[in-house]
Design a protein around this motif. Structure first.
Motif, PDB file in Angstrom:
ATOM      1  N   ARG A 129       0.837  -1.207   0.000  1.00 21.73           N
ATOM      2  CA  ARG A 129       0.000   0.000   0.000  1.00 21.73           C
ATOM      3  C   ARG A 129       0.866   1.248   0.000  1.00 21.73           C
ATOM      4  NH1 ARG A 129      -4.812  -0.032   4.306  1.00 21.73           N
ATOM      5  NH2 ARG A 129      -5.206   1.913   3.151  1.00 21.73           N
ATOM      6  N   SER A 132      -0.753   7.301   0.524  1.00 20.83           N
ATOM      7  CA  SER A 132      -1.972   8.055   0.204  1.00 20.83           C
ATOM      8  C   SER A 132      -3.246   7.230   0.360  1.00 20.83           C
ATOM      9  CB  SER A 132      -1.890   8.582  -1.234  1.00 20.83           C
ATOM     10  OG  SER A 132      -1.781   7.506  -2.148  1.00 20.83           O
ATOM     11  N   THR A 133      -3.106   5.919   0.525  1.00 20.23           N
ATOM     12  CA  THR A 133      -4.302   5.076   0.627  1.00 20.23           C
ATOM     13  C   THR A 133      -4.844   4.981   2.046  1.00 20.23           C
ATOM     14  OG1 THR A 133      -3.004   3.045   0.967  1.00 20.23           O
ATOM     15  CG2 THR A 133      -3.477   3.674  -1.316  1.00 20.23           C
ATOM     16  N   PHE A 134      -4.126   5.527   3.011  1.00 26.44           N
ATOM     17  CA  PHE A 134      -4.602   5.483   4.403  1.00 26.44           C
ATOM     18  C   PHE A 134      -5.441   6.726   4.706  1.00 26.44           C
ATOM     19  CE2 PHE A 134      -0.750   2.923   4.447  1.00 26.44           C
ATOM     20  CZ  PHE A 134      -1.181   1.783   5.105  1.00 26.44           C
ATOM     21  N   SER A 135      -6.502   6.519   5.462  1.00 23.30           N
ATOM     22  CA  SER A 135      -7.345   7.654   5.844  1.00 23.30           C
ATOM     23  C   SER A 135      -6.626   8.508   6.880  1.00 23.30           C
ATOM     24  CB  SER A 135      -8.684   7.152   6.417  1.00 23.30           C
ATOM     25  OG  SER A 135      -8.452   6.322   7.553  1.00 23.30           O
ATOM     26  N   VAL A 136      -6.845   9.799   6.803  1.00 25.83           N
ATOM     27  CA  VAL A 136      -6.175  10.743   7.706  1.00 25.83           C
ATOM     28  C   VAL A 136      -6.902  10.756   9.053  1.00 25.83           C
ATOM     29  CG1 VAL A 136      -5.507  13.133   8.065  1.00 25.83           C
ATOM     30  CG2 VAL A 136      -5.464  12.152   5.761  1.00 25.83           C
ATOM     31  N   GLN A 137      -6.092  10.730  10.116  1.00 17.50           N
ATOM     32  CA  GLN A 137      -6.633  10.789  11.470  1.00 17.50           C
ATOM     33  C   GLN A 137      -5.999  11.961  12.203  1.00 17.50           C
ATOM     34  OE1 GLN A 137      -6.660   5.886  11.755  1.00 17.50           O
ATOM     35  NE2 GLN A 137      -6.027   7.080  13.535  1.00 17.50           N
ATOM     36  N   SER A 138      -6.619  12.338  13.287  1.00 15.83           N
ATOM     37  CA  SER A 138      -6.075  13.444  14.079  1.00 15.83           C
ATOM     38  C   SER A 138      -4.868  13.003  14.889  1.00 15.83           C
ATOM     39  CB  SER A 138      -7.149  14.006  15.017  1.00 15.83           C
ATOM     40  OG  SER A 138      -7.638  12.988  15.884  1.00 15.83           O
ATOM     41  N   TYR A 140      -2.414   9.121  16.021  1.00 13.48           N
ATOM     42  CA  TYR A 140      -2.179   7.694  15.754  1.00 13.48           C
ATOM     43  C   TYR A 140      -1.449   7.067  16.930  1.00 13.48           C
ATOM     44  CZ  TYR A 140      -3.010   9.209  10.918  1.00 13.48           C
ATOM     45  OH  TYR A 140      -3.553   9.755   9.779  1.00 13.48           O
ATOM     46  N   GLU A 144      -1.117   1.525  15.607  1.00 13.64           N
ATOM     47  CA  GLU A 144      -1.655   1.929  14.304  1.00 13.64           C
ATOM     48  C   GLU A 144      -0.532   2.275  13.320  1.00 13.64           C
ATOM     49  OE1 GLU A 144      -5.998   3.856  15.481  1.00 13.64           O
ATOM     50  OE2 GLU A 144      -4.171   5.075  15.718  1.00 13.64           O
ATOM     51  N   ASN A 204       1.022  13.061   9.317  1.00 15.66           N
ATOM     52  CA  ASN A 204       0.677  11.742   8.772  1.00 15.66           C
ATOM     53  C   ASN A 204       1.886  10.799   8.852  1.00 15.66           C
ATOM     54  OD1 ASN A 204      -0.279   9.536   7.421  1.00 15.66           O
ATOM     55  ND2 ASN A 204      -0.902  10.646   5.569  1.00 15.66           N
TER      56      ASN A 204
END
Length: 236
Positions: A129, A132-138, A140, A144, A204
């Protein structure tokens, strides 16, 4: 009595011809008669000369022995010359075959080394992967971030990759070295180096992982090669 003399003369003449022919053969093999070639009539002349000598019947055994000895010597010389020629030819053939075998072995080794290097590089580049395929979180957690890395780093290289991150930042993507300013999972210096992998490098961890993997591959060939260097120098 006359009949016996006639048989004796015929026998002597035959062996004399054989004797003269053997002498001619010896001269041809060893090059004694250089510049001249014995002809059949030379043998006949020698035979006639022997007849004129009128060898006594009691000495015919000696003539026979001498003739056979000369023939055997001529044959031995010819055989030696043939054997020497065959041995030289065999040696040349063996040397040529050895040279060809060595060349083919070297070419095969070079080809195998190239294939191993290409396979190793491909394995290091082949991440399942992209960042750019991972969803952005506030934020981690360490688990994770490690899960992201496992999906981005080839499985055979992950442990080496993880060892470096453990030593550099303990998987803290916000880690800062107070004395040098090195930043993030890989303690990049300056921290702005991460921007080559993405503008969101400060928030990120996947972007930092992408940068770190590219750095290890381009500088050392793979994460495991980078880890080997780290173990020897305590930096990479």
């Amino acid at each position: 009595m006359l009949e016996g003399n006639r048989v004796s003369r015929i026998s002597v003449r035959g062996f004399a011809v054989a004797s003269a022919t053997a002498v001619t053969a010896v001269g041809s093999v060893v090059g004694v008669a250089s510049g001249s070639t014995a002809q059949t009539n030379d043998a006949e002349a020698a035979a006639d000369a022997t007849l004129l000598a009128d060898i006594p019947a009691g000495q015919q055994a000696q003539v026979q022995t001498a003739s056979l000895t000369q023939q055997a010597d001529a044959q031995a010389i010819a055989a030696d010359a043939t054997a020497k020629k065959d041995a030289e030819e065999a040696a040349r053939k063996a040397a040529a075959e050895t040279a060809i075998a060595k060349k083919e072995a070297a070419q095969k080794a070079a080809k195998e080394a190239k294939e191993r290097a290409e396979a190793k590089a491909a394995a290091s580049r082949d991440a399942t992967r992209d960042a750019s395929t991972f969803s952005v979180q506030s934020s981690y957690s360490v688990a994770e971030i490690q899960a992201m890395a496992r999906q981005m780093v080839p499985s055979g290289q992950f442990q080496c990759f993880s060892n470096i991150v453990n030593h550099e930042s303990s998987w803290n993507y916000h880690a800062v070295n107070a004395s040098s300013g090195a930043y993030g999972l890989f303690q990049a210096l300056p921290a702005s180096k991460y921007s080559s992998a993405g503008a969101d490098w400060q928030t990120n961890p996947a972007t930092q992982i992408k940068w770190g993997l590219n750095y290890m591959n381009s500088r050392y060939g793979s994460p495991c090669d980078a880890w080997s260097f780290w173990q020897a120098n305590h930096w990479y």
